[in-house]
Design an enzyme around this catalytic site. Sequence first.
Site, PDB file in Angstrom:
ATOM      1  N   TYR A  45      16.993   7.818 -41.032  1.00 28.07           N
ATOM      2  CA  TYR A  45      17.294   9.267 -41.292  1.00 28.07           C
ATOM      3  C   TYR A  45      18.175   9.287 -42.642  1.00 28.07           C
ATOM      4  O   TYR A  45      18.936   8.429 -43.005  1.00 28.07           O
ATOM      5  CB  TYR A  45      18.261   9.720 -40.055  1.00 28.07           C
ATOM      6  CG  TYR A  45      17.603  10.539 -39.333  1.00 28.07           C
ATOM      7  CD1 TYR A  45      17.461  11.868 -39.851  1.00 28.07           C
ATOM      8  CD2 TYR A  45      17.238  10.354 -38.008  1.00 28.07           C
ATOM      9  CE1 TYR A  45      16.444  12.877 -39.050  1.00 28.07           C
ATOM     10  CE2 TYR A  45      16.427  11.315 -37.171  1.00 28.07           C
ATOM     11  CZ  TYR A  45      16.460  12.771 -37.815  1.00 28.07           C
ATOM     12  OH  TYR A  45      15.760  13.380 -37.011  1.00 28.07           O
ATOM     13  N   GLU A  94      19.263  12.637 -44.256  1.00 28.47           N
ATOM     14  CA  GLU A  94      19.662  14.008 -44.388  1.00 28.47           C
ATOM     15  C   GLU A  94      20.503  13.978 -45.434  1.00 28.47           C
ATOM     16  O   GLU A  94      21.471  13.101 -45.669  1.00 28.47           O
ATOM     17  CB  GLU A  94      20.249  14.745 -43.120  1.00 28.47           C
ATOM     18  CG  GLU A  94      20.067  16.026 -43.002  1.00 28.47           C
ATOM     19  CD  GLU A  94      20.784  16.727 -42.034  1.00 28.47           C
ATOM     20  OE1 GLU A  94      21.643  17.242 -41.681  1.00 28.47           O
ATOM     21  OE2 GLU A  94      20.132  16.453 -40.720  1.00 28.47           O
ATOM     22  N   ASP A 124       3.533  28.042 -58.202  1.00 22.18           N
ATOM     23  CA  ASP A 124       2.983  27.258 -57.037  1.00 22.18           C
ATOM     24  C   ASP A 124       1.916  26.465 -57.770  1.00 22.18           C
ATOM     25  O   ASP A 124       0.779  26.874 -57.672  1.00 22.18           O
ATOM     26  CB  ASP A 124       2.693  27.929 -55.770  1.00 22.18           C
ATOM     27  CG  ASP A 124       2.104  26.945 -54.730  1.00 22.18           C
ATOM     28  OD1 ASP A 124       1.951  25.752 -54.964  1.00 22.18           O
ATOM     29  OD2 ASP A 124       2.033  27.417 -53.592  1.00 22.18           O
ATOM     30  N   THR A 151       2.157  20.537 -54.152  1.00 24.52           N
ATOM     31  CA  THR A 151       1.884  19.277 -53.346  1.00 24.52           C
ATOM     32  C   THR A 151       1.881  18.134 -54.280  1.00 24.52           C
ATOM     33  O   THR A 151       1.977  18.290 -55.482  1.00 24.52           O
ATOM     34  CB  THR A 151       0.320  19.710 -52.852  1.00 24.52           C
ATOM     35  OG1 THR A 151      -0.365  19.568 -53.761  1.00 24.52           O
ATOM     36  CG2 THR A 151       0.576  20.809 -51.800  1.00 24.52           C
ATOM     37  N   LYS A 191      -2.887  16.730 -53.902  1.00 26.32           N
ATOM     38  CA  LYS A 191      -4.072  17.146 -54.541  1.00 26.32           C
ATOM     39  C   LYS A 191      -4.375  16.665 -55.813  1.00 26.32           C
ATOM     40  O   LYS A 191      -4.552  15.469 -55.839  1.00 26.32           O
ATOM     41  CB  LYS A 191      -3.873  18.863 -54.498  1.00 26.32           C
ATOM     42  CG  LYS A 191      -3.835  19.405 -53.070  1.00 26.32           C
ATOM     43  CD  LYS A 191      -3.470  20.765 -53.194  1.00 26.32           C
ATOM     44  CE  LYS A 191      -3.381  21.356 -51.604  1.00 26.32           C
ATOM     45  NZ  LYS A 191      -3.035  22.870 -51.484  1.00 26.32           N
ATOM     46  N   ARG A 212       0.584  12.731 -49.183  1.00 24.66           N
ATOM     47  CA  ARG A 212       0.687  14.097 -48.587  1.00 24.66           C
ATOM     48  C   ARG A 212       2.323  14.570 -48.803  1.00 24.66           C
ATOM     49  O   ARG A 212       2.997  13.655 -48.101  1.00 24.66           O
ATOM     50  CB  ARG A 212       0.136  14.074 -47.237  1.00 24.66           C
ATOM     51  CG  ARG A 212      -1.297  13.586 -47.150  1.00 24.66           C
ATOM     52  CD  ARG A 212      -1.652  14.251 -45.713  1.00 24.66           C
ATOM     53  NE  ARG A 212      -2.038  15.665 -45.989  1.00 24.66           N
ATOM     54  CZ  ARG A 212      -2.961  16.176 -46.542  1.00 24.66           C
ATOM     55  NH1 ARG A 212      -4.001  15.153 -47.087  1.00 24.66           N
ATOM     56  NH2 ARG A 212      -3.274  17.500 -46.542  1.00 24.66           N
TER      57      ARG A 212
END
Length: 479
Positions: free
Chosen positions: A65, A67, A242, A271, A274, A280
């Site tokens: 974790y 965060e 974007d 992203t 791509k 991903r």
Amino acid sequence: MSSPNAESTAFRSALEVIRAVEPRVAGAIAAELTDQRESLKLIASENYASPATLLAMGNWFSDKYAEGTVGRRFYAGCQNVDTVEALAAEHARELFGAAHAYVQPHSGIDANLVAFWAVLADRVEAPALEKARARHVNDLTEADWFALRRELGNQRMLGMSLDAGGHLTHGFRPNISGKMFDQRSYGTDPRTGLIDYDKVAEAAREFKPLILVAGYSAYPRRVNFRMMREIADSVGATFMVDMAHFAGLVAGKVLTGDFDPVPHAHIVTTTTHKSLRGPRGGMVLCQPELAEQVDRGCPMVLGGPLPHVMAAKAVALAEARRPDFADYANRIVANAQALAEGLLRRGADLVTGGTDNHLAIIDVTSYGLTGRQAEQALLDSGIVTNRNSVPQDPNGAWYTSGIRIGTPALTTRGLGTAEMDVIAELIHTVLSQTNAGSNADGTASKAKYALDAAVADKVSRQAGELLAGFPLYPTVDLT
Ligand SMILES: *Cc1c(COP(=O)(O)O)cnc(C)c1O
């Protein structure tokens, strides 16, 4: 370079370990490699990440974790996560010349949500927001949340229309952005298919958006981000780009000057899987003023960071900083143009008459087909594409009238312009030999079609022969 057999050994060993627990998963992973090797992939949004990128994801970073941000975590023991997150962000800043990079978003859509929230938090005057800014989200009461929602109400977003190539997350109803914002869109000139910047300026003047969004999933041309920024400035809008689709072309310095979004936009999302060819995931780049709000992405908008994916982002971004990535990016565009020219020469109709990026849209109405019929007929013939709307599409968003084709994946395999001409011939053969079907009552069907199996088989065989010369993951042998 790793030693010659390292990659085969790594993947073979991983499969052996997985097979001992659930052999069907190991089988599916191996089958996926075979399928990818055998398919002629023209899906404009897909690619093949390097073995190093793939391997960086399969490890114990998945157990952490993390965060918070580098050096400021809400969990103990994040020193190694800090190392990879800081590296990924540093590579991203250097690669794109960005002031700030936030590498936690899990996908492109998540990156957009982080960006929208950051802009709202930065721009909208709301007492409830002051509270949200001052505290950790977990400390906000339900009443705070209701106040916030009311106070933020009805902010405006201007983005590219879906049928011109825009993305659902740019304020359209099926996505939360369409509920967060009052949206209006700009399209393309019906004669040329190109963005009409005067029309964008006019829409901005009338609508006065808080955010002007540029970027697309299916527009085959470059966008002048300098002009878009001027339009945003003229109405006091925040300018967001974007670049999910074309980040690889920015990284590879194919899109520079007015066409590089990073120096012009207040905030850029992308992203990483791509044309950028990473794992991903998503990422946000921004000007210093927005950095603090962007870094609140988790937990404001995002679930816990994925440290194993951030490790893979660091690897892929390091790869994209090497000189051969620029060569790759240039070959993507040369291939897209060769494919487009090959299709045009054979009589196909392309939206905007060609391409100057990594993708092209074939308007298949001239073949008497819908996008859905064309997509299936091509798939029967071993060619993987996806259907896509064309501007003012007469067949709607489900059946569509277009086929989107892109070259990032095949360029990674090593195919070049000569092969693109062969592929243009295969595509044209399939589309010109496919006939639209009819329904039981005799009306034209938008889904049924007829293609001689002998034609499909022949094209499939030719596609397979073409691919055999360009092995995918040549360093990985699972046998
Ligand atoms: C693909 C894409 C996205 C979404 O990315 P995901 O990783 O699938 O969430 C967002 N915006 C644009 C323009 C895209 O092309």
